[in-house]
Motif scaffolding. Sequence first.
Motif, PDB file in Angstrom:
ATOM      1  N   TYR A   1      25.907  18.049  61.798  1.00 16.45           N
ATOM      2  CA  TYR A   1      27.127  17.888  62.597  1.00 16.45           C
ATOM      3  C   TYR A   1      27.340  16.409  62.905  1.00 16.45           C
ATOM      4  N   ALA A   2      28.605  16.053  63.092  1.00 16.23           N
ATOM      5  CA  ALA A   2      28.942  14.681  63.477  1.00 16.23           C
ATOM      6  C   ALA A   2      30.138  14.701  64.417  1.00 16.23           C
ATOM      7  N   LEU A   3      30.001  14.039  65.551  1.00 15.51           N
ATOM      8  CA  LEU A   3      31.118  13.883  66.482  1.00 15.51           C
ATOM      9  C   LEU A   3      31.616  12.447  66.340  1.00 15.51           C
ATOM     10  N   VAL A   4      32.854  12.298  65.905  1.00 18.77           N
ATOM     11  CA  VAL A   4      33.392  10.979  65.581  1.00 18.77           C
ATOM     12  C   VAL A   4      34.634  10.690  66.422  1.00 18.77           C
TER      13      VAL A   4
ATOM     14  N   ASN B   1      48.060   7.858  70.271  1.00 20.40           N
ATOM     15  CA  ASN B   1      47.354   8.809  71.131  1.00 20.40           C
ATOM     16  C   ASN B   1      45.849   8.596  71.052  1.00 20.40           C
ATOM     17  N   PHE B   2      45.419   7.340  70.900  1.00 18.41           N
ATOM     18  CA  PHE B   2      43.983   7.048  70.874  1.00 18.41           C
ATOM     19  C   PHE B   2      43.362   7.337  72.235  1.00 18.41           C
ATOM     20  N   PRO B   3      42.065   7.702  72.293  1.00 14.07           N
ATOM     21  CA  PRO B   3      41.232   8.069  71.135  1.00 14.07           C
ATOM     22  C   PRO B   3      41.442   9.529  70.725  1.00 14.07           C
ATOM     23  N   GLU B   4      41.092   9.810  69.470  1.00 14.98           N
ATOM     24  CA  GLU B   4      41.043  11.182  68.985  1.00 14.98           C
ATOM     25  C   GLU B   4      39.624  11.458  68.502  1.00 14.98           C
ATOM     26  N   ILE B   5      39.152  12.673  68.770  1.00 15.50           N
ATOM     27  CA  ILE B   5      37.754  13.012  68.490  1.00 15.50           C
ATOM     28  C   ILE B   5      37.683  14.209  67.558  1.00 15.50           C
ATOM     29  N   PHE B   6      36.816  14.086  66.549  1.00 18.35           N
ATOM     30  CA  PHE B   6      36.649  15.128  65.543  1.00 18.35           C
ATOM     31  C   PHE B   6      35.189  15.559  65.470  1.00 18.35           C
ATOM     32  N   LEU B   7      34.971  16.856  65.289  1.00 20.31           N
ATOM     33  CA  LEU B   7      33.632  17.398  65.065  1.00 20.31           C
ATOM     34  C   LEU B   7      33.551  17.853  63.608  1.00 20.31           C
TER      35      LEU B   7
ATOM     36  N   SER C   1      44.061  18.666  72.324  1.00 19.06           N
ATOM     37  CA  SER C   1      44.756  17.628  73.088  1.00 19.06           C
ATOM     38  C   SER C   1      44.787  17.929  74.589  1.00 19.06           C
ATOM     39  N   HIS C   2      44.654  19.215  74.947  1.00 15.89           N
ATOM     40  CA  HIS C   2      44.707  19.561  76.373  1.00 15.89           C
ATOM     41  C   HIS C   2      43.382  19.281  77.083  1.00 15.89           C
ATOM     42  N   MET C   3      42.332  18.991  76.318  1.00 19.92           N
ATOM     43  CA  MET C   3      41.023  18.718  76.920  1.00 19.92           C
ATOM     44  C   MET C   3      40.871  17.227  77.210  1.00 19.92           C
ATOM     45  N   ASP C   4      40.654  16.887  78.461  1.00 18.10           N
ATOM     46  CA  ASP C   4      40.382  15.492  78.803  1.00 18.10           C
ATOM     47  C   ASP C   4      39.062  15.063  78.180  1.00 18.10           C
ATOM     48  N   ILE C   5      38.970  13.794  77.855  1.00 18.02           N
ATOM     49  CA  ILE C   5      37.727  13.279  77.273  1.00 18.02           C
ATOM     50  C   ILE C   5      36.790  12.897  78.408  1.00 18.02           C
TER      51      ILE C   5
ATOM     52  N   ALA D   1      30.778  20.660  76.247  1.00 17.58           N
ATOM     53  CA  ALA D   1      31.287  22.017  76.060  1.00 17.58           C
ATOM     54  C   ALA D   1      31.898  22.185  74.673  1.00 17.58           C
ATOM     55  N   PHE D   2      32.614  21.180  74.205  1.00 19.70           N
ATOM     56  CA  PHE D   2      33.257  21.214  72.889  1.00 19.70           C
ATOM     57  C   PHE D   2      32.223  21.369  71.781  1.00 19.70           C
ATOM     58  N   VAL D   3      31.159  20.567  71.851  1.00 17.65           N
ATOM     59  CA  VAL D   3      30.115  20.636  70.827  1.00 17.65           C
ATOM     60  C   VAL D   3      29.332  21.940  70.940  1.00 17.65           C
ATOM     61  N   SER D   4      28.965  22.327  72.148  1.00 17.50           N
ATOM     62  CA  SER D   4      28.161  23.537  72.341  1.00 17.50           C
ATOM     63  C   SER D   4      28.897  24.800  71.899  1.00 17.50           C
TER      64      SER D   4
END
Length: 258
Positions: A45-48, A105-111, A124-128, A135-138
């Motif tokens: 997995y990679a979170l970028v 709309n930076f930043p954007e995060i991808f798994l 987009s509705h989830m605050d960083i 929670a997103f990764v789990s």
Amino acid sequence: MMRILVTLLLALLHPSLPAVRALACGGCVDLDEINFQRTVERFPYALVKFDIAFPYGEKHEAFGAFSKAAHKATTDLLVATVGIKDYGELENKALGDRFKVDDKNFPEIFLFKGSIDDFIRLPSHMDITLDNLKAFVSSNTDLYIGRDGCIKDFDDGLKNYVNIPDAEQATLIEIFEERLEKMKNPEQQKSAKFYLVYMRKLRELGYDFLEEETKRLLRLKAGKVAEAKKDELLRKLNILEAFRVNRLTKAAPEKQEL
């Protein structure tokens, strides 16, 4: 463009400003158009995070905090950043375009899941925030990145620990001691030892110990202590929370008279 120019100006004229100090992202790997695929696909997995070339602010700090937590919890997750420039040679802009990253709309995060073609975008509705990233990764992997210092197997096995009979508590202590002996990750070994200390103390002193120990650790954390010590105190507080219950049904152990 204006946002990036302002950041660069701050970096040159005021290197001590908090916004500039936040540029660092401990444990994060910098990716570009050359090494992106090769690096991402080395990990399950990679979170970028796709962001401006010189990121700062609360969202970047939250990502850095997540990187720190992830490195303690697993070796199966790459945490990385891609800095995109919309000026000069437009570094990594093509990479951003490939994944339809919105530069407004930076930043954007991808798994990513082992392949650059298999990914999920952070909604987009989830605050960083640190908690949301965990929670997103789990929820989208088989990884567990809980509170700093916590171990999923231990947390799962300790539900309602304070209410079970002494004999069952003793059996659990033996089981967890065996798990500790098999551990190879130094960070997990350190946490497991804290769990076992609290398991023995709660068995001996009852639930009052949890409340008193929590107060003691909070007092220490609020004082003047080194950063490393503060991290250890936070880890202990997080582990203590695994023992907390909504309803205590077990009577406190009788105090021995001298």
